[in-house]
Design a protein around this motif. Structure first.
Motif, PDB file in Angstrom:
ATOM      1  N   ARG A  85       2.126   9.457  11.949  1.00 46.07           N
ATOM      2  CA  ARG A  85       0.699   8.965  12.300  1.00 46.07           C
ATOM      3  C   ARG A  85       0.013   8.853  10.916  1.00 46.07           C
ATOM      4  NH1 ARG A  85      -2.103  10.101  16.655  1.00 46.07           N
ATOM      5  NH2 ARG A  85      -1.025  10.530  18.487  1.00 46.07           N
ATOM      6  N   ARG A  86      -0.106   9.842   9.987  1.00 44.55           N
ATOM      7  CA  ARG A  86      -0.858   9.706   8.559  1.00 44.55           C
ATOM      8  C   ARG A  86      -0.558   8.463   8.160  1.00 44.55           C
ATOM      9  NH1 ARG A  86       0.724  14.315   5.659  1.00 44.55           N
ATOM     10  NH2 ARG A  86      -1.006  15.347   6.757  1.00 44.55           N
ATOM     11  N   ASN A  87       0.624   8.136   7.779  1.00 49.27           N
ATOM     12  CA  ASN A  87       1.041   6.873   6.950  1.00 49.27           C
ATOM     13  C   ASN A  87       0.640   5.808   7.744  1.00 49.27           C
ATOM     14  OD1 ASN A  87       1.888   7.960   4.078  1.00 49.27           O
ATOM     15  ND2 ASN A  87       2.645   9.348   5.582  1.00 49.27           N
ATOM     16  N   GLY A 146       0.885  -1.097  -0.092  1.00 53.45           N
ATOM     17  CA  GLY A 146       0.027   0.083  -0.176  1.00 53.45           C
ATOM     18  C   GLY A 146       0.977   1.307   0.050  1.00 53.45           C
ATOM     19  N   PRO A 147       0.447   2.237  -0.681  1.00 50.83           N
ATOM     20  CA  PRO A 147       1.283   3.543  -0.845  1.00 50.83           C
ATOM     21  C   PRO A 147       1.337   4.349   0.612  1.00 50.83           C
ATOM     22  CG  PRO A 147      -0.919   4.025  -1.591  1.00 50.83           C
ATOM     23  CD  PRO A 147      -0.816   2.613  -1.501  1.00 50.83           C
ATOM     24  N   THR A 148       2.580   4.947   0.765  1.00 49.73           N
ATOM     25  CA  THR A 148       2.795   5.784   1.895  1.00 49.73           C
ATOM     26  C   THR A 148       3.749   7.105   1.376  1.00 49.73           C
ATOM     27  OG1 THR A 148       4.777   4.633   2.535  1.00 49.73           O
ATOM     28  CG2 THR A 148       2.576   4.096   3.794  1.00 49.73           C
ATOM     29  N   SER A 149       3.588   8.060   2.150  1.00 50.70           N
ATOM     30  CA  SER A 149       4.491   9.381   1.419  1.00 50.70           C
ATOM     31  C   SER A 149       6.040   8.760   1.282  1.00 50.70           C
ATOM     32  CB  SER A 149       4.203  10.654   2.092  1.00 50.70           C
ATOM     33  OG  SER A 149       4.010  10.493   3.699  1.00 50.70           O
ATOM     34  N   ALA A 150       6.541   9.362   0.152  1.00 50.95           N
ATOM     35  CA  ALA A 150       7.718   8.958   0.069  1.00 50.95           C
ATOM     36  C   ALA A 150       8.314   7.355   0.321  1.00 50.95           C
ATOM     37  CB  ALA A 150       8.704   9.965   0.838  1.00 50.95           C
ATOM     38  N   ASN A 155      15.301  16.696  12.407  1.00 46.89           N
ATOM     39  CA  ASN A 155      15.186  17.924  13.093  1.00 46.89           C
ATOM     40  C   ASN A 155      13.974  18.826  12.848  1.00 46.89           C
ATOM     41  OD1 ASN A 155      17.715  17.467  14.140  1.00 46.89           O
ATOM     42  ND2 ASN A 155      18.658  18.242  12.578  1.00 46.89           N
ATOM     43  N   ASN A 156      13.082  17.861  11.999  1.00 47.95           N
ATOM     44  CA  ASN A 156      11.407  18.360  12.191  1.00 47.95           C
ATOM     45  C   ASN A 156      10.554  17.509  12.625  1.00 47.95           C
ATOM     46  OD1 ASN A 156       9.258  19.865  11.190  1.00 47.95           O
ATOM     47  ND2 ASN A 156      10.064  20.248   9.120  1.00 47.95           N
ATOM     48  N   ALA A 157      10.510  17.733  14.257  1.00 53.72           N
ATOM     49  CA  ALA A 157       9.712  16.870  14.798  1.00 53.72           C
ATOM     50  C   ALA A 157       8.235  16.893  14.571  1.00 53.72           C
ATOM     51  CB  ALA A 157       9.879  17.213  16.248  1.00 53.72           C
ATOM     52  N   ALA A 158       7.775  17.871  14.053  1.00 56.92           N
ATOM     53  CA  ALA A 158       6.292  18.176  13.623  1.00 56.92           C
ATOM     54  C   ALA A 158       6.196  17.441  12.460  1.00 56.92           C
ATOM     55  CB  ALA A 158       5.775  19.635  13.592  1.00 56.92           C
ATOM     56  N   LEU A 159       6.812  17.430  11.439  1.00 53.25           N
ATOM     57  CA  LEU A 159       6.590  16.824  10.205  1.00 53.25           C
ATOM     58  C   LEU A 159       7.067  15.318  10.395  1.00 53.25           C
ATOM     59  CD1 LEU A 159       6.352  17.078   6.960  1.00 53.25           C
ATOM     60  CD2 LEU A 159       8.902  17.170   6.856  1.00 53.25           C
ATOM     61  N   ILE A 160       7.827  14.962  11.194  1.00 53.74           N
ATOM     62  CA  ILE A 160       7.883  13.365  11.704  1.00 53.74           C
ATOM     63  C   ILE A 160       6.832  12.772  11.940  1.00 53.74           C
ATOM     64  CG2 ILE A 160       9.118  11.794  12.954  1.00 53.74           C
ATOM     65  CD1 ILE A 160      11.617  13.579  12.634  1.00 53.74           C
ATOM     66  N   GLU A 161       6.222  13.545  13.276  1.00 53.91           N
ATOM     67  CA  GLU A 161       5.005  13.210  13.907  1.00 53.91           C
ATOM     68  C   GLU A 161       3.767  13.211  12.893  1.00 53.91           C
ATOM     69  OE1 GLU A 161       4.532  12.262  17.070  1.00 53.91           O
ATOM     70  OE2 GLU A 161       2.513  11.967  16.910  1.00 53.91           O
ATOM     71  N   GLU A 176      15.317   7.032   8.877  1.00 53.91           N
ATOM     72  CA  GLU A 176      16.515   6.433   8.710  1.00 53.91           C
ATOM     73  C   GLU A 176      16.413   5.315   7.648  1.00 53.91           C
ATOM     74  OE1 GLU A 176      18.989   7.540   9.956  1.00 53.91           O
ATOM     75  OE2 GLU A 176      18.603   8.550  12.045  1.00 53.91           O
ATOM     76  N   LYS A 177      15.341   5.020   7.171  1.00 56.83           N
ATOM     77  CA  LYS A 177      15.079   3.902   6.234  1.00 56.83           C
ATOM     78  C   LYS A 177      14.750   4.425   4.944  1.00 56.83           C
ATOM     79  CE  LYS A 177      13.825   0.121   9.407  1.00 56.83           C
ATOM     80  NZ  LYS A 177      15.209  -0.268   9.670  1.00 56.83           N
ATOM     81  N   LEU A 178      14.725   5.784   4.813  1.00 57.39           N
ATOM     82  CA  LEU A 178      14.586   6.143   3.227  1.00 57.39           C
ATOM     83  C   LEU A 178      15.515   5.989   2.310  1.00 57.39           C
ATOM     84  CD1 LEU A 178      12.729   9.588   4.277  1.00 57.39           C
ATOM     85  CD2 LEU A 178      11.749   7.616   3.206  1.00 57.39           C
ATOM     86  N   PRO A 179      16.849   6.069   2.601  1.00 55.91           N
ATOM     87  CA  PRO A 179      17.729   5.827   1.676  1.00 55.91           C
ATOM     88  C   PRO A 179      17.583   4.475   0.919  1.00 55.91           C
ATOM     89  CG  PRO A 179      18.992   6.661   3.427  1.00 55.91           C
ATOM     90  CD  PRO A 179      17.472   6.501   3.934  1.00 55.91           C
ATOM     91  N   LYS A 180      17.125   3.383   1.755  1.00 54.99           N
ATOM     92  CA  LYS A 180      16.802   2.113   1.093  1.00 54.99           C
ATOM     93  C   LYS A 180      15.167   2.064   0.503  1.00 54.99           C
ATOM     94  CE  LYS A 180      15.048  -2.377   2.710  1.00 54.99           C
ATOM     95  NZ  LYS A 180      15.161  -3.561   3.803  1.00 54.99           N
ATOM     96  N   LEU A 181      14.302   2.854   0.972  1.00 57.28           N
ATOM     97  CA  LEU A 181      13.187   2.769   0.539  1.00 57.28           C
ATOM     98  C   LEU A 181      12.571   3.876  -0.520  1.00 57.28           C
ATOM     99  CD1 LEU A 181      11.282   2.313   3.977  1.00 57.28           C
ATOM    100  CD2 LEU A 181      11.534   0.516   2.412  1.00 57.28           C
ATOM    101  N   PHE A 182      13.431   4.791  -0.804  1.00 59.84           N
ATOM    102  CA  PHE A 182      13.254   5.811  -1.682  1.00 59.84           C
ATOM    103  C   PHE A 182      14.637   6.133  -2.428  1.00 59.84           C
ATOM    104  CE2 PHE A 182      11.419   9.960  -2.548  1.00 59.84           C
ATOM    105  CZ  PHE A 182      10.093   9.634  -3.189  1.00 59.84           C
TER     106      PHE A 182
END
Ligand SMILES: Cc1cc2nc3c(=O)[nH]c(=O)nc-3n(C[C@H](O)[C@H](O)[C@H](O)COP(=O)(O)O)c2cc1C
Length: 209
Positions: free
Chosen positions: A121-123, A41-45, A111-117, A93-99
């Motif tokens: 949660r969304r995905n 199923g799709p998730t952002s990036a 360093n962008n805690a709000a974007l991380i959260e 941390e897994k984006l280099p593998k997944l994207f």
């Protein structure tokens, strides 16, 4: 067209939220097949922030019990499997593998805690929905629940030093996995279902612009 209709019937129109379960077990093999389906199923990036803890032993269920709202105890303790749908706040941390075509995406999150959260949660919520639909496609029934104490559950399952049978341990020791919602899995007893509640009509929920 008939095939499409029966597909939608199985996934949505005829699928119910179950609270009472037959004795039919759910094998670990089925749980692996379930993950191998939902992971597409799709998730952002393609970040895939959800983490799934499948509780199927009595001991694991007992660790969950104190976190549950009273109305969710019986249905959860009797379900063959309860899934903790969680999210990893270090998913980036897994984006280099997944994207792979844009490894720099990782730096967007650090360093962008709000974007991380928000992203996690969304995905992970989306991935939880994929889990429900994949389980229904495989002939399983689901009982999603948000009636539990997230902080208490997170302390019990995701705090430093907590054990997880057979898991890749790296996301448990430092406490950066958080619970989103729970989902009971098994074969529901249709005789114990309440009448179905209505849904909003198109004009109540949608607009055409
Ligand atoms: C995210 C989520 C949280 C829910 N939490 C609870 C819960 O804590 N306890 C409960 O009994 N039902 C819970 N439900 C079940 C809903 O009430 C149920 O899915 C809804 O009424 C639709 O029922 P139906 O699928 O049988 O039509 C939850 C469902 C979702 C999707």
């Amino acid at each position: 067209m008939q095939a499409l209709n029966s597909c939608i019937d199985q996934l949505l129109r005829n699928a119910r939220t179950h609270s009472a379960w037959t004795d039919e077990p759910v094998s670990d093999h089925t749980l692996r097949e379930l993950y191998d389906a939902l992971k597409w199923g799709p998730t952002s990036a393609n970040a895939s922030p959800a983490r799934f803890v499948f509780l199927r032993s009595r001991a694991a269920k007992e660790r969950l019990r104190p976190s549950l709202a009273p109305g969710n105890v019986e249905k959860t303790m009797t379900a063959p499997v309860t899934v903790i749908v969680a999210y990893d706040l270090r998913f980036y941390e897994k984006l280099p593998k997944l994207f792979t075509h844009n490894p720099g995406m990782r730096d967007l999150y650090i360093n962008n805690a709000a974007l991380i959260e928000t992203t996690a949660r969304r995905n992970s919520s989306l991935q939880g929905a994929y889990l429900i639909l994949a389980a229904r496609a495989m002939g399983l029934d689901c009982g999603p629940m948000s009636g539990f104490d997230n902080a208490r559950l997170d302390e019990e399952f995701f705090a430093a030093g907590k054990e997880c049978e057979g898991c890749v341990q790296e996301f448990f020791p430092v406490g950066h996995v958080k619970s989103n919602f729970l989902c009971n899995l098994g074969h529901g007893d249709p005789a114990k279902l309440m009448p179905r509640s209505p849904r909003l009509e198109f004009n109540e929920a949608c607009t055409l612009m």
